[in-house]
Design an enzyme around this catalytic site. Structure first.
Site, PDB file in Angstrom:
ATOM      1  N   ILE A  84       0.831  -1.201   0.000  1.00 55.50           N
ATOM      2  CA  ILE A  84       0.000   0.000   0.000  1.00 55.50           C
ATOM      3  C   ILE A  84       0.864   1.249   0.000  1.00 55.50           C
ATOM      4  CG2 ILE A  84      -0.229  -0.181   2.531  1.00 55.50           C
ATOM      5  CD1 ILE A  84      -2.962   1.258   2.254  1.00 55.50           C
ATOM      6  N   THR A  85       0.492   2.217  -0.832  1.00 53.88           N
ATOM      7  CA  THR A  85       1.154   3.521  -0.844  1.00 53.88           C
ATOM      8  C   THR A  85       0.290   4.528  -0.106  1.00 53.88           C
ATOM      9  OG1 THR A  85       0.139   4.337  -2.908  1.00 53.88           O
ATOM     10  CG2 THR A  85       2.117   2.951  -3.122  1.00 53.88           C
ATOM     11  N   GLY A  86       0.910   5.582   0.398  1.00 52.88           N
ATOM     12  CA  GLY A  86       0.149   6.638   1.072  1.00 52.88           C
ATOM     13  C   GLY A  86      -0.514   6.182   2.349  1.00 52.88           C
ATOM     14  N   ALA A  87       0.180   5.322   3.123  1.00 57.23           N
ATOM     15  CA  ALA A  87      -0.433   4.755   4.325  1.00 57.23           C
ATOM     16  C   ALA A  87      -0.078   5.505   5.603  1.00 57.23           C
ATOM     17  CB  ALA A  87      -0.028   3.292   4.469  1.00 57.23           C
ATOM     18  N   SER A 110      -0.768   8.567   6.429  1.00 53.57           N
ATOM     19  CA  SER A 110      -1.732   9.593   6.830  1.00 53.57           C
ATOM     20  C   SER A 110      -3.052   9.356   6.125  1.00 53.57           C
ATOM     21  CB  SER A 110      -1.206  11.009   6.494  1.00 53.57           C
ATOM     22  OG  SER A 110      -1.103  11.179   5.088  1.00 53.57           O
ATOM     23  N   GLY A 111      -4.088  10.027   6.619  1.00 51.59           N
ATOM     24  CA  GLY A 111      -5.378  10.059   5.946  1.00 51.59           C
ATOM     25  C   GLY A 111      -6.028   8.708   5.727  1.00 51.59           C
ATOM     26  N   TYR A 147      -5.847  18.176 -11.449  1.00 51.74           N
ATOM     27  CA  TYR A 147      -6.158  17.135 -10.464  1.00 51.74           C
ATOM     28  C   TYR A 147      -7.261  16.236 -10.999  1.00 51.74           C
ATOM     29  CZ  TYR A 147      -7.917  14.911  -6.218  1.00 51.74           C
ATOM     30  OH  TYR A 147      -8.350  13.998  -5.298  1.00 51.74           O
TER      31      TYR A 147
END
Length: 311
Positions: free
Chosen positions: A20-23, A25-26, A187
């Site tokens: 998993i990437t971006g784990a 935060s958020g 975006y």
């Protein structure tokens, strides 16, 4: 409104290895906690070594030291970093059951990556495209794997699709288009690309045992868009009362990771744990095919036999 989300901690992902990437935060942070409680082993791809270590320690405490968490360091805007992290994953991880492309960003002012590519596009689309391509053979070898990518309702801002004549967003970040929200449109294009990539990937993977899915987490109160100046921070603060919690935003992600395969449609776009119909531009098969070719050029990849387009 009750914003509390309690994930079912049944061990539906026991023994599954999830990259998993971006784990840190958020949405990714909320998902990581839910996934390990469901028995998953995690491979965290993070830009910050210290934040990855903090998350690993927290997941260990949550599970009384039972969580298996590996950390791989990469800036998702850097193709060199992604290649290095992918090589390390392939060297250390014999089996990958889920790949979750969750890292995302948005830049109000134009910024270029070290590869000379517009940063929002580099992180939101090319990063997932490259990482997925590099790990794909390992995913296929597992026999029953899934690729899950975080998209957004914001894809509908790109009503005319992706402008293949302006791949670095030069016109979006200058002149009249900049004043009319060129950064927002950029975006939106990157989130549209997530959906087109998922659909094209599903077509190319037909019959391999690997499926591809993307989802809209909704408007979520995270640290997203906090590095784009005071106006961006003020905008996000004003939207916070109407936003979901990270746990709510992660709900569909976790559901896609654990649901029986027969409940899911490969190539599908989901929101609130239901299959949804994205915009007309997101259902353009010719656009998806062209995006794939352009993405290969921008990442220096050539499609192997396993990724030839299914007619």
């Amino acid at each position: 409104m009750n914003n509390t989300v309690r994930f079912n901690n049944s061990r539906t992902l026991e023994g599954k290895y999830i990259v998993i990437t971006g784990a840190t935060s958020g949405i990714g942070y909320a998902a990581a906690k839910a996934l390990v409680l469901k028995g998953a082993k995690l491979g965290i791809v993070a830009r910050s070594r210290s934040k990855a270590a903090e998350l690993s320690a927290e997941l260990g405490k949550m599970t009384n030291g039972e969580a298996q968490v590996d950390c791989f360091i990469a800036d998702m805007s850097s193709q060199q970093d992604i290649r290095r992290a992918a090589a390390e994953i392939l060297n250390r991880v014999p089996r990958i059951d889920r790949l979750i492309n969750n890292a995302g960003t948005m830049f109000v002012k134009k910024k270029l990556s070290e590869d000379g590519l517009e940063m929002t596009w580099a992180v939101n689309h090319l990063g997932p495209f490259l990482l997925t391509s590099l790990l794909l053979d390992r995913l296929k070898a597992s026999g029953d794997a899934r690729i899950i990518t975080t998209s957004s309702h914001g894809h509908k801002m790109a009503k005319r699709g992706i402008d293949f004549t302006d791949m670095n967003g030069d016109r979006l970040y200058s002149g009249p288009k900049a004043l009319l929200g060129g950064a927002n449109l950029r975006y939106g294009q990157s989130k549209l690309a997530n959906i087109l990539f998922t659909a094209e990937l599903a077509r190319r993977l037909k019959g391999t045992g690997v499926t591809a899915h993307c989802f809209d987490p909704g408007l979520v109160a995270t640290n997203f868009n906090q590095d784009n100046g005071g106006l961006a921070r003020l905008t996000m603060a004003c939207m916070k009362p109407f936003s979901r919690t990270p746990e709510q935003g992660a709900q569909t992600l976790v559901w896609l990771a654990e649901s029986p395969e027969l409940l899911l449609k490969s190539g599908g776009y989901y929101a609130d744990m239901k299959l949804q119909t994205p915009s007309d531009a997101a259902r353009d098969e010719a656009g998806a095919s062209r995006l794939w070719q352009v993405s290969e050029e921008q990442t220096g990849l050539l499609a192997g036999p396993g990724l030839r387009r299914i007619q």
